[in-house]
Write an enzyme that holds these catalytic residues in place. Structure first.
Site, PDB file in Angstrom:
ATOM      1  N   GLY A 137       0.855  -1.016  -0.117  1.00 13.07           N
ATOM      2  CA  GLY A 137       0.247  -0.307   0.294  1.00 13.07           C
ATOM      3  C   GLY A 137       0.293   0.827   0.483  1.00 13.07           C
ATOM      4  N   GLY A 150       0.272   5.226  -1.282  1.00 16.13           N
ATOM      5  CA  GLY A 150      -0.634   5.975  -0.397  1.00 16.13           C
ATOM      6  C   GLY A 150      -0.286   7.243   0.266  1.00 16.13           C
ATOM      7  N   GLN A 151      -0.728   8.025   1.660  1.00 18.93           N
ATOM      8  CA  GLN A 151      -0.261   9.446   1.958  1.00 18.93           C
ATOM      9  C   GLN A 151       0.899   9.078   3.302  1.00 18.93           C
ATOM     10  OE1 GLN A 151      -2.264  10.514   5.345  1.00 18.93           O
ATOM     11  NE2 GLN A 151      -1.247  13.280   5.161  1.00 18.93           N
ATOM     12  N   ASP A 194       2.050  -2.043  -4.934  1.00 19.22           N
ATOM     13  CA  ASP A 194       0.110  -0.820  -4.567  1.00 19.22           C
ATOM     14  C   ASP A 194      -1.144  -1.633  -5.425  1.00 19.22           C
ATOM     15  OD1 ASP A 194      -0.877   1.624  -3.121  1.00 19.22           O
ATOM     16  OD2 ASP A 194      -1.405   1.565  -4.474  1.00 19.22           O
ATOM     17  N   ASP A 245      -2.286  -7.110  -4.623  1.00 16.42           N
ATOM     18  CA  ASP A 245      -3.289  -6.836  -3.887  1.00 16.42           C
ATOM     19  C   ASP A 245      -2.873  -7.306  -2.589  1.00 16.42           C
ATOM     20  OD1 ASP A 245      -6.156  -6.859  -2.748  1.00 16.42           O
ATOM     21  OD2 ASP A 245      -6.991  -7.849  -4.220  1.00 16.42           O
ATOM     22  N   TYR A 271     -13.963   2.165  10.423  1.00 13.97           N
ATOM     23  CA  TYR A 271     -12.800   2.035  10.608  1.00 13.97           C
ATOM     24  C   TYR A 271     -12.090   1.753  11.954  1.00 13.97           C
ATOM     25  CZ  TYR A 271      -8.216   4.194   9.974  1.00 13.97           C
ATOM     26  OH  TYR A 271      -6.833   5.122  10.457  1.00 13.97           O
ATOM     27  N   LYS A 302      -9.900  -0.965  13.462  1.00 10.71           N
ATOM     28  CA  LYS A 302      -8.191  -1.079  13.907  1.00 10.71           C
ATOM     29  C   LYS A 302      -8.437  -1.417  15.490  1.00 10.71           C
ATOM     30  CE  LYS A 302      -5.901   1.123  11.064  1.00 10.71           C
ATOM     31  NZ  LYS A 302      -5.571   0.757   9.758  1.00 10.71           N
TER      32      LYS A 302
HETATM   33  C1  AKB Z   1      -8.420   9.459   9.527  1.00 10.94           C
HETATM   34  O1  AKB Z   1      -8.999  10.082   9.649  1.00 10.94           O
HETATM   35  O2  AKB Z   1      -9.251   8.089   8.871  1.00 10.94           O
HETATM   36  C2  AKB Z   1      -7.401   8.969   9.545  1.00 10.94           C
HETATM   37  C3  AKB Z   1      -7.388   8.964  11.276  1.00 10.94           C
HETATM   38  C4  AKB Z   1      -7.254   9.760  12.075  1.00 10.94           C
HETATM   39  O3  AKB Z   1      -6.702   7.713  11.262  1.00 10.94           O
HETATM   40  N1  AKB Z   1      -6.591  10.306   9.701  1.00 10.94           N
END
Ligand code: AKB
Length: 320
Positions: A11, A14-15, A37, A55, A145, A149
């Site tokens: 990956g 990405g940023q 990536d 992938d 998300y 996590k």
């Molecule tokens: C987001 O905004 O989803 C991310 C994070 C805080 O993990 N930058």
């Protein structure tokens, strides 16, 4: 990283990956850092060292790259961030969880591989204490998300305890960088605002003016990541994920800092669905465990970050 070893960044476009691959290749040489990536890349990533289109959900392909290149360190950066994950629930869960499982299983089966996996301040939720959020506290994330996590953190610790997998992780705050744009996060405004300030002299913010969130300038985040990865294993006492603080500011704070350098800069506020996500996250983070265990210190504050961001973004505009 020992002489002769190879590092893999999954990956990488990405940023975080863009900055991390640059630093790793500067430190170890381009040929020893493999970038991959899901999307094909031209430019720096594919020209300064090996690059493969890959992938992370293709377990066989990931294992083949690791085995055939004798990879000893893997950074798994492929993920959907908070705002996109709310729109694509199942895709986010699959990518964020299965990608991690695939890598943890490979590391368990092959042995001798160190893994970095990014967690986030999103593991905290509305019932978490907001200010100086401690390492160990109530964790009831209310976003897809954040749930992914938090589950990932538990699995990292489990694989370390049960199988001895050397996995290390940081709960990143919002990250701000000039090299690459973030995508699909709630803290993205803090990058976008610099670009819009220079291009248009104004910015319309999707969060309310007084929404304080933990943030960090990318050079600090990359340094933290490498310090954690290079720390002796017995100093890495937390195998779920380390709190990492940094700078805490609101959209109003960053706007007034930018206005000191961009005369006439104006901001207005049009909160959207991301406000609810931001409201569920801490205002600031207590990262004393990272300080104690592996000597973490943040270097940039809002003012020095703003000076550096604007300098680099202006330079980039002049060279285009
Ligand atoms: C987001 O905004 O989803 C991310 C994070 C805080 O993990 N930058």
């Amino acid at each position: 990283m020992l002489k002769g070893d190879t590092t893999l960044v999954l990956g990488a476009a990405g940023q975080i990956g863009t900055d991390l691959v640059t630093t790793l290749r500067e430190q170890h040489g381009g040929s020893r850092v493999i970038a991959t990536d899901v999307k094909e890349q031209s430019g720096y990533l594919s020209e300064s060292g090996p690059f493969y289109t890959l992938d992370v959900l293709d377990a066989q392909a990931v294992a083949d790259v690791i085995r055939s290149n004798k990879v000893k360190e893997v950074y798994l950066l492929a993920a959907l961030l908070s705002a996109t994950a709310e729109q694509k629930m199942k895709t986010a869960w699959k990518l964020n969880m299965e990608g991690l499982f695939i890598l943890l299983d490979i590391a368990r089966d092959l042995g001798g591989i160190k893994i970095f996996w990014p967690s986030s301040i999103a593991v905290f939720g509305p019932s978490t204490p907001r200010d100086h959020t401690p390492q160990y506290t109530v964790m009831e994330p209310s976003t897809v998300y954040g749930i992914s996590k938090l589950a990932g953190e538990r699995w990292c610790e489990y694989y370390f305890n049960k199988f001895g997998v050397d996995v290390r992780s940081i709960r990143y705050p919002g990250l701000i960088s000039y090299k690459a744009l973030p995508g699909g996060g709630t803290t993205d405004y803090a990058v976008d605002i610099y670009h819009q300030a220079l291009d248009k002299g104004r910015y319309s913010c999707f969060l309310k003016e007084d929404t304080a969130l933990p943030m960090m300038y990318m050079p600090d985040a990359i340094r933290a990541t490498l310090e954690l990865m290079n720390a002796p294993a017995d100093q890495v006492k937390i195998r779920s994920s380390y709190n990492l603080g940094g700078i805490s500011f609101t959209p109003r704070d960053i706007a007034s800092e930018i206005a000191r350098h961009v005369p006439g800069f104006a901001i207005d506020y049009q909160p959207d669905f991301r406000q609810e996500i931001a409201d569920s996250w801490p205002n600031s983070i207590d990262d004393s465990r990272a300080q104690q265990d592996w000597g973490w210190r943040c270097q940039y504050d809002l003012s020095s970050m703003t000076v550096d961001m604007l300098k680099h973004l202006k330079e980039a505009r002049h060279t285009v």
